[in-house]
Design a protein around this motif. Sequence first.
Motif, PDB file in Angstrom:
ATOM      1  N   LEU A  38       0.846  -1.193   0.000  1.00 60.00           N
ATOM      2  CA  LEU A  38       0.000   0.000   0.000  1.00 60.00           C
ATOM      3  C   LEU A  38       0.878   1.238   0.000  1.00 60.00           C
ATOM      4  O   LEU A  38       2.034   1.199   0.393  1.00 60.00           O
ATOM      5  N   GLY A  39       0.300   2.301  -0.498  1.00 66.08           N
ATOM      6  CA  GLY A  39       1.028   3.557  -0.558  1.00 66.08           C
ATOM      7  C   GLY A  39       0.413   4.582   0.375  1.00 66.08           C
ATOM      8  O   GLY A  39      -0.797   4.621   0.577  1.00 66.08           O
ATOM      9  N   LEU A  40       1.263   5.367   0.963  1.00 66.81           N
ATOM     10  CA  LEU A  40       0.824   6.492   1.797  1.00 66.81           C
ATOM     11  C   LEU A  40       1.278   7.760   1.097  1.00 66.81           C
ATOM     12  O   LEU A  40       2.420   7.850   0.629  1.00 66.81           O
ATOM     13  N   ASN A  41       0.414   8.733   1.025  1.00 67.62           N
ATOM     14  CA  ASN A  41       0.764   9.957   0.317  1.00 67.62           C
ATOM     15  C   ASN A  41       0.559  11.188   1.202  1.00 67.62           C
ATOM     16  O   ASN A  41       0.125  11.088   2.347  1.00 67.62           O
ATOM     17  N   ARG A  42       0.868  12.332   0.638  1.00 70.98           N
ATOM     18  CA  ARG A  42       0.788  13.588   1.394  1.00 70.98           C
ATOM     19  C   ARG A  42      -0.632  13.876   1.894  1.00 70.98           C
ATOM     20  O   ARG A  42      -0.817  14.386   3.000  1.00 70.98           O
ATOM     21  N   ALA A  43      -1.628  13.549   1.073  1.00 71.52           N
ATOM     22  CA  ALA A  43      -3.016  13.794   1.494  1.00 71.52           C
ATOM     23  C   ALA A  43      -3.341  13.000   2.758  1.00 71.52           C
ATOM     24  O   ALA A  43      -4.007  13.514   3.663  1.00 71.52           O
ATOM     25  N   GLU A  44      -2.858  11.772   2.846  1.00 74.56           N
ATOM     26  CA  GLU A  44      -3.131  10.966   4.033  1.00 74.56           C
ATOM     27  C   GLU A  44      -2.400  11.501   5.263  1.00 74.56           C
ATOM     28  O   GLU A  44      -2.923  11.474   6.370  1.00 74.56           O
ATOM     29  N   ALA A  45      -1.194  12.031   5.066  1.00 80.68           N
ATOM     30  CA  ALA A  45      -0.484  12.671   6.179  1.00 80.68           C
ATOM     31  C   ALA A  45      -1.261  13.895   6.647  1.00 80.68           C
ATOM     32  O   ALA A  45      -1.376  14.154   7.851  1.00 80.68           O
ATOM     33  N   SER A  46      -1.850  14.638   5.704  1.00 71.17           N
ATOM     34  CA  SER A  46      -2.656  15.811   6.066  1.00 71.17           C
ATOM     35  C   SER A  46      -3.928  15.395   6.802  1.00 71.17           C
ATOM     36  O   SER A  46      -4.352  16.067   7.742  1.00 71.17           O
ATOM     37  N   MET A  47      -4.545  14.279   6.373  1.00 71.42           N
ATOM     38  CA  MET A  47      -5.735  13.783   7.087  1.00 71.42           C
ATOM     39  C   MET A  47      -5.375  13.439   8.521  1.00 71.42           C
ATOM     40  O   MET A  47      -6.106  13.773   9.446  1.00 71.42           O
ATOM     41  N   ARG A  48      -4.244  12.761   8.689  1.00 67.16           N
ATOM     42  CA  ARG A  48      -3.810  12.378  10.038  1.00 67.16           C
ATOM     43  C   ARG A  48      -3.576  13.618  10.895  1.00 67.16           C
ATOM     44  O   ARG A  48      -3.907  13.642  12.068  1.00 67.16           O
ATOM     45  N   ASN A  49      -3.017  14.682  10.303  1.00 67.47           N
ATOM     46  CA  ASN A  49      -2.763  15.928  11.037  1.00 67.47           C
ATOM     47  C   ASN A  49      -4.024  16.746  11.273  1.00 67.47           C
ATOM     48  O   ASN A  49      -4.017  17.686  12.060  1.00 67.47           O
ATOM     49  N   GLY A  50      -5.113  16.442  10.544  1.00 66.58           N
ATOM     50  CA  GLY A  50      -6.340  17.225  10.660  1.00 66.58           C
ATOM     51  C   GLY A  50      -6.319  18.488   9.823  1.00 66.58           C
ATOM     52  O   GLY A  50      -7.079  19.408  10.078  1.00 66.58           O
ATOM     53  N   THR A  51      -5.453  18.518   8.790  1.00 66.78           N
ATOM     54  CA  THR A  51      -5.317  19.718   7.957  1.00 66.78           C
ATOM     55  C   THR A  51      -5.753  19.494   6.513  1.00 66.78           C
ATOM     56  O   THR A  51      -5.532  20.353   5.669  1.00 66.78           O
ATOM     57  N   TYR A  52      -6.371  18.372   6.214  1.00 67.77           N
ATOM     58  CA  TYR A  52      -6.803  18.071   4.853  1.00 67.77           C
ATOM     59  C   TYR A  52      -8.125  18.773   4.568  1.00 67.77           C
ATOM     60  O   TYR A  52      -8.827  19.212   5.477  1.00 67.77           O
ATOM     61  N   ILE A  53      -8.499  18.865   3.297  1.00 65.41           N
ATOM     62  CA  ILE A  53      -9.757  19.495   2.880  1.00 65.41           C
ATOM     63  C   ILE A  53     -10.951  18.818   3.556  1.00 65.41           C
ATOM     64  O   ILE A  53     -11.895  19.471   3.975  1.00 65.41           O
ATOM     65  N   GLU A  54     -10.901  17.484   3.633  1.00 67.18           N
ATOM     66  CA  GLU A  54     -11.961  16.705   4.275  1.00 67.18           C
ATOM     67  C   GLU A  54     -11.466  16.234   5.638  1.00 67.18           C
ATOM     68  O   GLU A  54     -10.292  15.973   5.824  1.00 67.18           O
ATOM     69  N   THR A  55     -12.388  16.123   6.567  1.00 66.08           N
ATOM     70  CA  THR A  55     -12.043  15.625   7.897  1.00 66.08           C
ATOM     71  C   THR A  55     -12.583  14.211   8.041  1.00 66.08           C
ATOM     72  O   THR A  55     -13.797  14.005   7.981  1.00 66.08           O
ATOM     73  N   PRO A  56     -11.704  13.224   8.221  1.00 61.94           N
ATOM     74  CA  PRO A  56     -12.193  11.847   8.345  1.00 61.94           C
ATOM     75  C   PRO A  56     -12.868  11.617   9.692  1.00 61.94           C
ATOM     76  O   PRO A  56     -12.544  12.265  10.680  1.00 61.94           O
TER      77      PRO A  56
END
Length: 81
Positions: A38-56
């Motif tokens: 599996l791949g991890l990308n910058r968007a997933e790092a942003s989701m983990r930080n709570g700074t992505y466009i969408e909040t999981p």
Amino acid sequence: MARVVRFHSHGGPEVLRIEEIEVPSPGPGEVRIRVRALGLNRAEASMRNGTYIETPSLPSGLGLEAAGFVEAIGEGVAGFA
């Protein structure tokens, strides 16, 4: 059982946990994949930080880009083996 990487709160890499979860059988129109990479990308790092466009919703997992083998298929699935 399957091992997954999840986070229950936002933050740095220290919030990541490897957990065991029960994997259900695939439902109608679904396939289950045994992940080999599996791949991890910058968007997933942003989701983990709570700074992505969408909040999981929490807990949330990582590894949205995956490769593996089709392990099981649900009712009505065609074209996969």
